[in-house]
Enzyme design. Structure first.
Site, mmCIF file in Angstrom:
data_model
loop_
_atom_site.group_PDB
_atom_site.id
_atom_site.type_symbol
_atom_site.label_atom_id
_atom_site.label_comp_id
_atom_site.label_asym_id
_atom_site.label_seq_id
_atom_site.Cartn_x
_atom_site.Cartn_y
_atom_site.Cartn_z
ATOM 1 N N ASP A 229 0.832 -1.205 0.000
ATOM 2 C CA ASP A 229 0.000 0.000 0.000
ATOM 3 C C ASP A 229 0.870 1.261 0.000
ATOM 4 O OD1 ASP A 229 -2.706 1.223 0.372
ATOM 5 O OD2 ASP A 229 -1.816 1.919 2.244
ATOM 6 N N GLU A 290 1.448 -0.621 -5.078
ATOM 7 C CA GLU A 290 0.473 0.422 -5.380
ATOM 8 C C GLU A 290 1.241 1.735 -5.408
ATOM 9 O OE1 GLU A 290 -3.384 2.814 -3.632
ATOM 10 O OE2 GLU A 290 -1.667 2.257 -2.395
#
Length: 571
Positions: A229, A290
């Site tokens: 993330d 990401e």
């Protein structure tokens, strides 16, 4: 964070039993990965929130769908201020989702079915309820505990101004001032996201060691890799300088660039540190990033000594049309090939408007931050284009990432009561937020909560249209979106369309509005116009047969659709 737990399956560094490679060596190069947002996937205990036992029960569905791996959004202990991306304990499961034993059972069952499992890791920030942040608050300025996070004295005579002008992705200031233990106004801590998500200090070796342990903890339990993330965010620029501002006084972000606190080169050192850890385990463990970065920066993040993959968000953001879609294929393929890495393809996830809705708006409409109630898409057009875009995506070399429910053609939900919305982007900024793509899935047309929960409870309300789109309402129905996905995924595997070996070749001499390419013996044709286009006029060769089509048509490529063609000699 030093706590450990025994794993009933693999010994450290060993793959779990039954975790056979779907495509031989380096399975991730052409895998189809299905993202599960656990709280909205399947609820086993009737509390209205999805859980790990619910995921386990539905794993055979994913196997039958034709995917290779499952990516689980965070299921860690969390106050759920940001849907689990505010982690209070990286080494445990939130009781709302189950237990560590459930996580072990999920990994083991997935491996029995031949599915890989990716765990979401959140290294940019923790929850403010994390024990280390609570210790930092208690320890005071200059302490080793406080150095685990980014604390700074404020500016101004009494330190009443933030240390710099950085703002939060979730609107407002990027800094919050604390009250010290003695009751006096104290230092400020950085939170690029919500105030309950303080940023880790990655210049501190103890933070680096902490996450080494997190990786090993889940790898030892059989995880096949990680989705990282905010993968471009952990390293901050030296000295935390002010960002430049525009005429409106807002942080100036040049088009195609990132804010000052993202995409700093030091973040690459983290992946160089993590790669040997992953490589030390059998079974081709991997990480996908990401990273919302400028396209030309992609090769810095992926390759043999950094990450295995990074999401190709340019494809997700590409507007409907030949030029935009071709550029979103051609450029990332070349950039990834230059470092011997596969390209990834994605159209929807838990942060953006579902593509079945997104394509129902004019091209200039934004792709993220959810829908306002007054924004009404062309539903039929959106789904028609979404099916076509998916069929294009699944024909491309590299790996594909699917978001739960897109195989049902689920739309973005705009009509959610404000008091039920949980996304901090909505709560802090007043925008529509991302809850609309996180509404629980419909499994059974005539069951309570459409089969999501045995009690009929659902943490977000499901619209009536979900009934007709439920899994059991589409299963076995010719032409349904679910059956389109199943057919395309099985053909993709059978024909080896995910493999890079032959590359792709764009067909140049085709009518305006047509995108055509050849790959692995298949001709892929996308008609971006609102008129059917006769196949005979495309000059693609004689005797081509249709393998799969996103819309029905006789002797033509239907309007707003994609078809796969193959010569009988290649069958």
């Amino acid at each position: 964070m030093t706590r450990t737990a025994s794993s009933p399956s693999p010994a450290p560094g060993q793959p779990a039993a039954g975790s056979g490679e779907p495509h031989g060596q380096e399975w991730w190069r052409d895998a189809v990965v299905y993202q599960v947002y656990p709280r909205s996937f399947a609820d086993s205990d009737g509390d209205g929130m999805g859980d790990l036992p619910g995921v386990i029960a539905r794993l055979p569905y994913l196997k039958d769908l034709g995917v290779d791996a499952v990516w689980l959004s965070p299921f860690y202990t969390s106050p759920q201020n940001d849907g689990g991306y505010d982690v209070a304990d990286y080494l445990d499961v939130d009781p709302r989702f189950g237990t560590l034993a459930d996580a072990d059972a999920l990994i083991a069952r997935a491996h029995e079915l031949g599915l890989k499992v990716l765990v979401d890791i959140v290294p940019n920030h923790s929850s403010s309820e994390h024990v280390l942040f609570q210790e930092a608050l208690a320890a005071g300025p200059g302490s080793p505990e406080r150095d685990m996070y980014i604390f700074r004295d404020g500016k101004g005579a009494g330190g009443e101004l933030p240390p710099n002008n950085w703002t939060s992705i979730f609107h407002g200031k990027g800094w919050t001032r604390i009250t010290e233990a003695d009751g006096t106004p104290g230092q400020w801590y950085l939170h690029i996201f919500d105030t309950t998500q303080p940023d880790w200090n990655w210049e501190n070796p103890k933070v680096q060691e902490l996450f080494d342990g997190v990786l090993r903890f889940w790898l030892d339990r059989g995880a096949d890799g990680f989705r990282v993330d905010v993968a471009h965010g952990m390293a901050k620029p030296e000295g935390l300088p002010d960002a430049e501002v525009n005429a409106e006084g807002l942080i100036d972000i040049p088009e195609g660039d990132t804010p000052i606190y993202f995409d700093n080169d030091a973040v690459l050192d983290i992946y160089r540190r993590w790669r040997p850890i992953l490589d030390s385990y059998e079974g081709d463990r991997m990480m996908v990033l990401e990273a919302w970065i400028p396209e030309h920066r992609l090769p810095h993040y992926i390759g043999r000594d950094v990450a295995h993959q990074s999401f190709n968000f340019g494809f997700l953001q590409a507007r409907w049309g030949v030029d935009a879609m071709r550029a979103a294929i051609e450029k990332p393929l070349a950039l990834a090939d230059a470092v011997d890495a596969p390209t990834t393809w994605v159209l929807s996830n838990h942060d953006v408007i579902r593509h079945a809705t997104r394509y129902g708006f004019p091209p200039e409409h934004r792709f993220g931050e959810g829908l306002r109630r007054e924004e009404v898409p062309d539903v039929e057009l959106g789904l028609r284009r979404a099916r076509a875009a998916t069929l294009l995506m699944l024909a491309l070399p590299g790996s594909a990432y699917l978001y739960q429910g897109e195989e049902l053609g689920l739309p973005e939900v705009a009509d959610i009561p404000d008091e039920l919305r949980e996304d901090p982007s909505f709560l802090r900024g007043g925008g529509p937020g991302r809850d609309g793509c996180r509404v629980p899935l419909p499994w059974e047309q005539d069951a309570p909560a459409f089969g999501f929960s045995p009690s009929g409870k659902s943490w977000l309300p499901q619209p009536e249209v979900f009934g007709a789109l439920a899994e059991d309402a589409q299963r076995g129905v010719e032409g349904s979106t679910l059956e389109l996905y199943r057919s395309a995924l099985h053909l993709r595997r059978e024909l080896g369309l995910g493999r890079h070996a032959e590359g792709i070749e764009f067909v140049e001499d085709v009518p305006e509005g047509i995108l055509a390419l050849r790959h692995a013996g298949v001709v892929v044709v996308v008609n971006t116009t609102d008129q059917d286009v006769p196949l005979a006029g495309l000059g693609l060769g004689a005797d081509l047969r249709v393998l799969v089509a996103s819309a029905e048509g006789e002797g033509a490529v239907p309007a707003e659709s994609t078809i796969w063609l193959q010569s009988p000699s290649r069958a």
